[in-house]
Design a protein around this motif. Structure first.
Motif, mmCIF file in Angstrom:
data_model
loop_
_atom_site.group_PDB
_atom_site.id
_atom_site.type_symbol
_atom_site.label_atom_id
_atom_site.label_comp_id
_atom_site.label_asym_id
_atom_site.label_seq_id
_atom_site.Cartn_x
_atom_site.Cartn_y
_atom_site.Cartn_z
ATOM 1 N N TYR B 107 -20.452 57.533 15.557
ATOM 2 C CA TYR B 107 -19.598 58.717 15.592
ATOM 3 C C TYR B 107 -18.364 58.577 16.480
ATOM 4 O O TYR B 107 -17.308 59.117 16.164
ATOM 5 C CB TYR B 107 -20.445 59.913 16.032
ATOM 6 C CG TYR B 107 -19.717 61.230 16.062
ATOM 7 C CD1 TYR B 107 -18.819 61.570 15.040
ATOM 8 C CD2 TYR B 107 -19.927 62.136 17.085
ATOM 9 C CE1 TYR B 107 -18.158 62.787 15.064
ATOM 10 C CE2 TYR B 107 -19.266 63.355 17.104
ATOM 11 C CZ TYR B 107 -18.375 63.672 16.100
ATOM 12 O OH TYR B 107 -17.715 64.863 16.123
ATOM 13 N N VAL B 133 -24.606 56.950 11.810
ATOM 14 C CA VAL B 133 -25.961 56.691 12.285
ATOM 15 C C VAL B 133 -26.403 57.663 13.372
ATOM 16 O O VAL B 133 -27.538 58.121 13.389
ATOM 17 C CB VAL B 133 -26.041 55.241 12.813
ATOM 18 C CG1 VAL B 133 -27.425 54.927 13.343
ATOM 19 C CG2 VAL B 133 -25.657 54.266 11.707
ATOM 20 N N ASP B 134 -25.492 57.988 14.286
ATOM 21 C CA ASP B 134 -25.913 58.779 15.448
ATOM 22 C C ASP B 134 -25.490 60.247 15.359
ATOM 23 O O ASP B 134 -25.238 60.888 16.366
ATOM 24 C CB ASP B 134 -25.417 58.138 16.758
ATOM 25 C CG ASP B 134 -23.919 57.857 16.750
ATOM 26 O OD1 ASP B 134 -23.276 58.051 15.701
ATOM 27 O OD2 ASP B 134 -23.389 57.431 17.790
ATOM 28 N N PRO B 136 -27.361 63.276 13.865
ATOM 29 C CA PRO B 136 -28.490 63.923 13.176
ATOM 30 C C PRO B 136 -28.099 65.336 12.740
ATOM 31 O O PRO B 136 -27.059 65.852 13.139
ATOM 32 C CB PRO B 136 -29.570 63.962 14.264
ATOM 33 C CG PRO B 136 -28.823 63.984 15.552
ATOM 34 C CD PRO B 136 -27.566 63.195 15.321
ATOM 35 N N GLU B 138 -28.881 68.073 13.673
ATOM 36 C CA GLU B 138 -28.658 68.971 14.815
ATOM 37 C C GLU B 138 -27.170 69.128 15.122
ATOM 38 O O GLU B 138 -26.766 70.074 15.782
ATOM 39 C CB GLU B 138 -29.397 68.425 16.042
ATOM 40 C CG GLU B 138 -30.891 68.732 16.081
ATOM 41 C CD GLU B 138 -31.727 67.909 15.095
ATOM 42 O OE1 GLU B 138 -31.167 67.018 14.420
ATOM 43 O OE2 GLU B 138 -32.936 68.161 14.993
ATOM 44 N N HIS B 139 -26.340 68.176 14.686
ATOM 45 C CA HIS B 139 -24.900 68.259 14.962
ATOM 46 C C HIS B 139 -24.072 68.346 13.666
ATOM 47 O O HIS B 139 -22.944 67.856 13.608
ATOM 48 C CB HIS B 139 -24.465 67.055 15.804
ATOM 49 C CG HIS B 139 -25.019 67.067 17.202
ATOM 50 N ND1 HIS B 139 -24.600 67.966 18.164
ATOM 51 C CD2 HIS B 139 -25.977 66.325 17.784
ATOM 52 C CE1 HIS B 139 -25.267 67.757 19.288
ATOM 53 N NE2 HIS B 139 -26.119 66.772 19.093
ATOM 54 N N ASP B 141 -22.399 70.613 12.291
ATOM 55 C CA ASP B 141 -21.117 71.334 12.279
ATOM 56 C C ASP B 141 -19.932 70.419 12.641
ATOM 57 O O ASP B 141 -18.794 70.730 12.318
ATOM 58 C CB ASP B 141 -21.175 72.527 13.240
ATOM 59 C CG ASP B 141 -21.625 72.113 14.631
ATOM 60 O OD1 ASP B 141 -22.315 71.080 14.752
ATOM 61 O OD2 ASP B 141 -21.276 72.808 15.603
ATOM 62 N N GLU B 142 -20.227 69.291 13.273
ATOM 63 C CA GLU B 142 -19.116 68.459 13.756
ATOM 64 C C GLU B 142 -18.445 67.655 12.653
ATOM 65 O O GLU B 142 -17.234 67.504 12.631
ATOM 66 C CB GLU B 142 -19.608 67.505 14.844
ATOM 67 C CG GLU B 142 -20.016 68.261 16.073
ATOM 68 C CD GLU B 142 -19.983 67.409 17.323
ATOM 69 O OE1 GLU B 142 -19.135 66.507 17.428
ATOM 70 O OE2 GLU B 142 -20.837 67.653 18.195
ATOM 71 N N THR B 159 -36.172 58.177 7.595
ATOM 72 C CA THR B 159 -36.889 57.035 8.150
ATOM 73 C C THR B 159 -38.396 57.263 8.060
ATOM 74 O O THR B 159 -38.835 58.373 7.745
ATOM 75 C CB THR B 159 -36.524 56.821 9.634
ATOM 76 O OG1 THR B 159 -37.186 57.831 10.408
ATOM 77 C CG2 THR B 159 -35.027 56.928 9.865
ATOM 78 N N THR B 162 -39.455 60.307 9.823
ATOM 79 C CA THR B 162 -39.045 61.625 9.330
ATOM 80 C C THR B 162 -40.195 62.212 8.518
ATOM 81 O O THR B 162 -40.336 61.913 7.343
ATOM 82 C CB THR B 162 -37.786 61.508 8.443
ATOM 83 O OG1 THR B 162 -36.874 60.591 9.025
ATOM 84 C CG2 THR B 162 -37.115 62.845 8.271
ATOM 85 N N ARG B 166 -39.968 67.584 8.949
ATOM 86 C CA ARG B 166 -38.575 67.412 9.312
ATOM 87 C C ARG B 166 -37.679 67.115 8.108
ATOM 88 O O ARG B 166 -36.475 67.400 8.134
ATOM 89 C CB ARG B 166 -38.442 66.279 10.345
ATOM 90 C CG ARG B 166 -37.037 66.120 10.852
ATOM 91 C CD ARG B 166 -36.917 65.251 12.070
ATOM 92 N NE ARG B 166 -35.529 64.878 12.279
ATOM 93 C CZ ARG B 166 -34.624 65.651 12.854
ATOM 94 N NH1 ARG B 166 -34.945 66.841 13.298
ATOM 95 N NH2 ARG B 166 -33.370 65.239 12.988
ATOM 96 N N VAL B 170 -33.421 67.304 7.309
ATOM 97 C CA VAL B 170 -32.595 66.113 7.085
ATOM 98 C C VAL B 170 -31.887 66.189 5.731
ATOM 99 O O VAL B 170 -30.761 65.743 5.572
ATOM 100 C CB VAL B 170 -33.481 64.843 7.180
ATOM 101 C CG1 VAL B 170 -32.726 63.618 6.724
ATOM 102 C CG2 VAL B 170 -33.984 64.662 8.612
#
Lengths: 402, 284
Positions: B107, B133-134, B136, B138-139, B141-142, B159, B162, B166, B170
């Protein structure tokens, strides 16, 4: 700033303002969430706190003294200087406060293998120590450059039964060791606990490490009240990832009259590219699971940090510090290699205490600041490690052959 | 925008019509230098790659094994940047209007470039999807949500860790395809087991209609064929990057036959994948 409190963070996403968060690969996400759940449970369990308290007293040797550094106070001729003697802890630094807490958590989680990264080797030693204590296999990742300059700690870790795995990638320092530890964790998520050494990384690590280190500030609070009958005026601590500093600062964040000063490593100088001052010389970015101030180029590639102190040689900083900088609650300054070497020698000669090169950076700021302050100004500096590990580095820098 | 009308969706639809799994190849942009890398990129489709993953080099590739770490560092040393990576895609698009390109990386370079500007430039260059890759869910909105809005597919890694609980999180905000990481570990380090892949793909298909590509640990035409038989595509990365590394001189410069060697390997992998569903491939 109209915040009611500076101590409420992080938010539910693990963020302090824009900093922090959980920027990790999907393989790790379920595990990170499990660590968070386990930590929240442990936090509310009196038995967990009792276990920590027991080890603080009987194993680490807490509380560490708050010592009035009389000769240094006289020498500088201003503020009354106290040392928080974290270097007297078992293993010689504040790092053990955190490793005791995390290993007890790892045991609660049923993990059977511990991995860690280390820069100076202090966290590696503190991790190897608690792994020996609790009979858990321990793998410590350490950059090749750091291994070369911290041989005594490498040997200590091996004596304690840990396996030290050299990391050759990148600059062979702390950031590369952290990359490698994360790679190990991704491959061994089921049985392995990653014991991070500083108040950085993905949530909940920055918070958890801060909580385990907050014993430093809590003790200072009680000790200075006993000694002086009031709170200190200024607290000073060095910042690499920033765990000793956040541990000292956090219990005082809402005492607005207490000035908090973090000292980053300016290496050869902030104007050169050879420094480790992420807050003053960097800008926000995402690395190792969190957003925080990072040393990086205009393409977002992480730059290699430089400091004579291996423990400060990291291109990032804990996310809570980044936020405390943004909101202006903590003042961040920097000290060069050269200044720190001078402070290292001054402290040794005046107080009979050989500090680690890390807190020698904090002492630089004390030396700058104290003479201008009144004699009743109470200044506490966190002496977060002892300097035995650094004597070869210092001898080399001073041109002395051992 | 669900990405259903993009190049990636069209390519998987075509593969479904042909009744075969696809081959996804990974190389790092700028490895070992911009010119050689562009030459490989432009030859991939002709050699039989159905989709292309192009690595955006990063100084600290935490989820990658030694082969792709080295590729990233070679590319950065040769002067590669995110801007130049986008320019490379733009050049490629002038020659190839159909083969989907997915940018894969970390990112921070995107964050520093500025997510909105990056998405606009990537879209204009002809990038079809992103794998970050980094980042998830959880972010989301970015970058994820803005990417999907900008018409760039946001492809998610699933993965072995997962779990069913979960997976919905995802798979919630994603399109293009799902990239199943078949091993627990970093790229190019462990071998994949076909039984595990079959079970995992079956499990994923219960949760999503998107095509499933499987990667991490696929090295040979045989393995690629086995994976392509049970998944919608097989991803090969480290093995190609290692062939590339094997064709460098002592100074780390490309030897004359480098691009050809990589493309020959791609052709062999493509042959394996294309034969996979027609007749049974003999087990290794």
């Amino acid at each position: 700033m109209t915040l009611n409190t500076f101590r409420a963070g992080p938010d539910e996403r693990g963020q302090f303002g824009i900093h922090g968060g959980r920027y990790v690969a999907e393989t790790l996400m379920p595990l990170i969430l499990a660590v968070e759940r386990a930590y929240n449970e442990a936090k509310n369990d009196p038995a967990f706190h009792a276990e920590i308290k027991y080890h603080h007293k009987h194993y680490i040797g807490r509380p560490s003294p708050l010592y009035l550094a009389q000769r240094m106070t006289e020498h500088l001729g201003g503020a009354k200087i106290y040392f928080k003697r974290e270097e007297l802890n078992h293993t010689g630094a504040h790092k053990i406060n955190n490793t005791i807490g995390q290993i007890l958590l790892a045991r609660r989680m049923g993990k059977t293998r511990i991995i860690a990264e280390t820069g100076a080797g202090q966290h590696g030693v503190a991790t190897a120590t608690v792994c020996a204590l609790f009979d858990l296999p321990c793998v410590v990742y350490m950059g090749e450059t750091d291994i070369a300059r911290q041989q005594p700690n490498v040997f200590r870790m091996k004596l304690l039964g840990a396996e030290v795995r050299p990391v050759a990638s990148g600059s062979g320092t702390l950031k590369d060791a952290m990359n490698e530890a994360l790679r190990d964790w991704v491959a061994n998520v089921e049985n392995t606990y990653y014991l991070i050494g500083t108040a950085a990384g993905p949530h909940p690590y920055p918070t958890m490490v801060r909580d385990f280190q907050s014993i430093i500030g809590e003790e200072v609070r009680a000790q200075i009240m006993a000694a002086e009958g009031r709170l200190p005026d200024t607290l000073v601590a060095c910042i690499g990832g920033g765990s000793n500093a956040i541990g000292l600062f956090h219990p005082f964040l809402d005492d607005r009259n207490v000035t908090l000063v973090g000292v980053e490593a300016a290496g050869h100088g902030l104007k050169t590219k050879k420094h480790a001052a992420s807050i003053e010389g960097g800008r926000p970015g995402v690395l190792h699971g969190n957003r925080t101030y990072l040393l990086q180029d205009e393409d977002g590639q992480i730059q290699e940090a430089h400091s004579i102190s291996a423990g400060l040689d990291y291109p990032g900083v804990g996310p809570e510090h980044s936020w405390l900088h943004d909101v202006g609650r903590v003042e961040y300054v920097a000290a060069t290699d050269k200044e720190s070497l001078q402070a290292f020698q001054l402290c040794s000669k005046l107080e009979g205490i050989i500090p680690a090169l890390e807190p020698a950076h904090a002492l630089v700021e004390v030396i700058r600041r104290a003479p201008r302050l009144k004699k009743d100004h109470l200044l506490v500096v966190n002496l977060c490690g002892r300097g035995d590990k650094d004597i070869f580095t210092v001898a080399d820098a001073l041109g002395v052959k051992l | 925008m669900n990405g259903g009308d993009g190049r990636i969706a069209r390519r998987f639809a075509a593969l479904a019509r042909e009744g075969r799994g696809g081959l996804v190849t990974f190389i790092t942009a700028g490895d070992p230098d911009a010119k050689t890398s562009a030459k490989i990129l432009c030859g991939l489709s002709g050699a039989g790659a159905d989709l292309i993953e192009l690595g955006m080099p990063f100084s600290d590739p935490m989820a990658d094994g030694p082969a792709i770490q080295a590729a990233s560092l070679r590319a950065l040393r040769s002067g590669m940047t995110l801007k130049k990576t986008l320019a490379m895609v733009k050049d490629f698009r002038k020659r190839d209007a159909d083969t989907p390109i997915v940018l894969m990386g970390y990112y921070n370079p995107i964050y520093i470039y500025g997510a909105p500007k990056f998405l606009a430039d990537a879209r204009a260059a002809g990038v079809d999807g992103l794998i970050v890759v980094d980042l998830p869910p959880e972010h989301d909105d970015e970058l994820c949500l803005p990417a999907m809005q900008a018409g760039v597919n946001f492809i998610r890694l699933a993965t072995p860790t997962t779990d069913d609980k979960r997976l919905p999180a995802v798979l919630n905000n994603t399109n293009g395809f799902v990239y199943y990481v078949s091993i627990m570990g970093i790229t190019g380090t462990r071998a994949v087991s076909t039984d595990h892949v079959r079970q995992a793909v079956t499990r994923l298909k219960r949760h999503t209609k998107l095509p499933i590509a499987v990667g991490f640990g696929i090295r040979t035409p045989q393995q690629a064929a086995e994976v392509a038989r049970v998944a919608d595509a097989a991803v090969v990365g480290s093995a190609l990057v290692q062939t590339l590394a094997g064709n460098l001189d002592k100074k780390g410069k490309a030897k004359p036959g480098l691009a050809l060697a990589v493309l020959k390997q791609v052709a062999a992998l493509a042959k394996g994948v294309r034969g996979a569903r027609g007749k049974p491939v003999k087990a290794a």
